[in-house]
Enzyme design. Structure first.
Site, mmCIF file in Angstrom:
data_model
loop_
_atom_site.group_PDB
_atom_site.id
_atom_site.type_symbol
_atom_site.label_atom_id
_atom_site.label_comp_id
_atom_site.label_asym_id
_atom_site.label_seq_id
_atom_site.Cartn_x
_atom_site.Cartn_y
_atom_site.Cartn_z
ATOM 1 N N ALA A 155 -5.788 -1.777 5.848
ATOM 2 C CA ALA A 155 -7.217 -1.485 5.995
ATOM 3 C C ALA A 155 -7.957 -1.932 4.750
ATOM 4 O O ALA A 155 -7.360 -2.132 3.679
ATOM 5 C CB ALA A 155 -7.448 0.014 6.218
ATOM 6 N N THR A 173 -9.348 7.542 9.176
ATOM 7 C CA THR A 173 -9.823 8.257 8.007
ATOM 8 C C THR A 173 -10.803 9.375 8.335
ATOM 9 O O THR A 173 -11.487 9.341 9.367
ATOM 10 C CB THR A 173 -10.516 7.267 7.050
ATOM 11 O OG1 THR A 173 -11.116 7.965 5.957
ATOM 12 C CG2 THR A 173 -11.629 6.512 7.770
ATOM 13 N N ASP A 174 -10.887 10.339 7.428
ATOM 14 C CA ASP A 174 -11.891 11.400 7.529
ATOM 15 C C ASP A 174 -13.313 10.877 7.322
ATOM 16 O O ASP A 174 -14.286 11.545 7.660
ATOM 17 C CB ASP A 174 -11.596 12.504 6.509
ATOM 18 C CG ASP A 174 -11.520 11.993 5.074
ATOM 19 O OD1 ASP A 174 -11.090 10.844 4.871
ATOM 20 O OD2 ASP A 174 -11.873 12.749 4.149
ATOM 21 N N LYS A 185 -14.229 1.802 10.278
ATOM 22 C CA LYS A 185 -13.023 2.505 10.696
ATOM 23 C C LYS A 185 -13.239 3.202 12.039
ATOM 24 O O LYS A 185 -12.338 3.219 12.883
ATOM 25 C CB LYS A 185 -12.602 3.518 9.626
ATOM 26 C CG LYS A 185 -12.032 2.899 8.352
ATOM 27 C CD LYS A 185 -10.746 2.132 8.596
ATOM 28 C CE LYS A 185 -9.586 3.066 8.873
ATOM 29 N NZ LYS A 185 -8.297 2.329 9.033
ATOM 30 N N TRP A 213 -7.668 11.723 1.816
ATOM 31 C CA TRP A 213 -7.347 11.899 0.403
ATOM 32 C C TRP A 213 -5.873 11.567 0.100
ATOM 33 O O TRP A 213 -5.144 12.357 -0.498
ATOM 34 C CB TRP A 213 -7.663 13.326 -0.031
ATOM 35 C CG TRP A 213 -9.107 13.731 0.089
ATOM 36 C CD1 TRP A 213 -10.070 13.183 0.886
ATOM 37 C CD2 TRP A 213 -9.738 14.811 -0.604
ATOM 38 N NE1 TRP A 213 -11.259 13.846 0.735
ATOM 39 C CE2 TRP A 213 -11.093 14.863 -0.175
ATOM 40 C CE3 TRP A 213 -9.301 15.758 -1.526
ATOM 41 C CZ2 TRP A 213 -12.001 15.795 -0.653
ATOM 42 C CZ3 TRP A 213 -10.209 16.693 -1.990
ATOM 43 C CH2 TRP A 213 -11.537 16.703 -1.571
ATOM 44 N N GLY A 250 0.809 -1.210 0.000
ATOM 45 C CA GLY A 250 0.000 0.000 0.000
ATOM 46 C C GLY A 250 0.843 1.260 0.000
ATOM 47 O O GLY A 250 2.053 1.231 0.250
ATOM 48 N N ASP A 289 -2.302 -11.347 7.678
ATOM 49 C CA ASP A 289 -3.642 -11.213 7.114
ATOM 50 C C ASP A 289 -4.666 -11.110 8.245
ATOM 51 O O ASP A 289 -4.789 -12.039 9.061
ATOM 52 C CB ASP A 289 -3.952 -12.424 6.230
ATOM 53 C CG ASP A 289 -5.229 -12.271 5.428
ATOM 54 O OD1 ASP A 289 -6.034 -11.379 5.747
ATOM 55 O OD2 ASP A 289 -5.428 -13.068 4.485
ATOM 56 N N TYR A 317 -17.597 1.556 5.259
ATOM 57 C CA TYR A 317 -16.172 1.857 5.431
ATOM 58 C C TYR A 317 -15.950 2.784 6.616
ATOM 59 O O TYR A 317 -15.165 2.492 7.526
ATOM 60 C CB TYR A 317 -15.610 2.478 4.151
ATOM 61 C CG TYR A 317 -14.239 3.078 4.308
ATOM 62 C CD1 TYR A 317 -13.140 2.274 4.597
ATOM 63 C CD2 TYR A 317 -14.038 4.452 4.182
ATOM 64 C CE1 TYR A 317 -11.870 2.830 4.749
ATOM 65 C CE2 TYR A 317 -12.785 5.006 4.323
ATOM 66 C CZ TYR A 317 -11.704 4.200 4.610
ATOM 67 O OH TYR A 317 -10.457 4.755 4.775
#
Length: 302
Positions: free
Chosen positions: A65, A106-107, A134, A155, A18, A41, A130
């Protein structure tokens, strides 16, 4: 900023190939030990225990994630395993080892309806699977390990892997006109900048030891704000300096581009707390974007 001090144990970084894991591997020095599927995993908890036993890390950065926002709507159980259940196990392993965990969030834990930048104490209000998984993951890791730093970002893009910036540049070569959503607001974040921030936090912890006020949630995003349309235009303008085609970029409404998961309309993050506690502030997003596009489109070495 340089890589981590050569002294100390391994820093376990999840997330495989990632964007963030790649940036940390490139910038963090030889102490970074990056892992990913199938050897590590979240769908197979035994691999987490085995990895911990083999690496015996001094700290962990969880950059793994389920980030396929729309696909999560059709597989809530899978998203929950990746975003909540697996990180909860990871946090408990860190607690048992007495080491810090930096967990990336995350936002999308917010609905985007506040009308101003979100601070860490604002209540979460996710609109999809999602964001919900999170948000649940944040609480799970904080409950599982008292020495946890949760970093919410937004982003994320880089010169590697699949991301919005690369997609726009590639699309601009093939299409004379692009339509991009212009009524969603946020802060683009270069994965290298986020990696540098994480390395600075780890260095602060190693140098001065863990402090109780390090625990909790922090916002870590590029400085400034724009829209997806603004980001697309800026990326394509930076690419034009490398001889790429500059298409016409039309701003459209979110309603004109329906998706299975609702995106937050305004997910700007107030990052003041990160600077106050750790002395870290991410660079202005536009300068980082130009640097990233330069890296992406640089000619291969001869």
């Amino acid at each position: 900023m340089s890589a981590l001090s050569a002294e100390g144990g391994a820093i376990l970084v999840t997330g495989g190939a990632g964007q963030l894991a790649t940036s940390l591997m490139r910038l963090g020095g030889p102490r970074i030990h990056r892992v990913g599927r199938p050897m590590f995993d979240f769908d197979r908890p035994e691999t987490l225990t085995a990895t911990f036993a083999a690496v015996q890390p001094a700290a962990v950065v969880n950059a793994a994630a389920w980030t396929a926002v729309d696909a999560a709507e059709a597989d809530e159980a899978g998203a929950a395993r990746a975003n909540r259940d697996g990180p909860a196990i990871l946090a408990r392993l860190c607690a048992d080892a007495g080491i810090p965990l930096i967990h990336v969030s995350t936002d999308y834990v917010f609905d985007g309806d506040k009308g101003a930048p979100y601070v860490e104490t604002d209540p979460t209000s996710p609109t999809g699977v999602y964001g919900r998984t999170k948000a649940e993951g944040e609480q799970a890791v904080l409950a599982g390990n008292p020495n946890t730093v949760v970093l919410r970002t937004s982003w994320v893009y880089s010169a590697t892997a699949k991301n919005f910036v690369r997609t726009m540049i590639n699309a601009g070569e093939k299409n004379p006109t692009l339509k991009v959503v212009g009524d969603q607001h946020g802060a683009p974040t270069a994965s290298d900048d986020l990696a540098e921030a994480i390395l600075a936090i780890l260095q602060r912890i190693e140098t001065g030891g863990w402090q109780d006020h390090y625990a909790g949630i922090f916002h870590a995003a590029g400085t400034g704000e724009t829209t997806w349309h603004g980001l697309a235009v800026a990326a394509l303008e930076a690419a034009r300096k490398h001889g790429r085609t500059m298409p016409e970029v039309l701003a459209i409404r979110t309603a004109d581009w329906p998706t299975p998961a609702r995106r937050p309309a305004d997910s700007r993050l107030d990052c003041t707390k990160l600077e106050q506690v750790f002395g870290v502030r991410l660079p202005p997003w536009h300068a980082s974007l130009v640097r990233t596009v330069d890296e992406l489109l640089a000619p291969p070495p001869s």
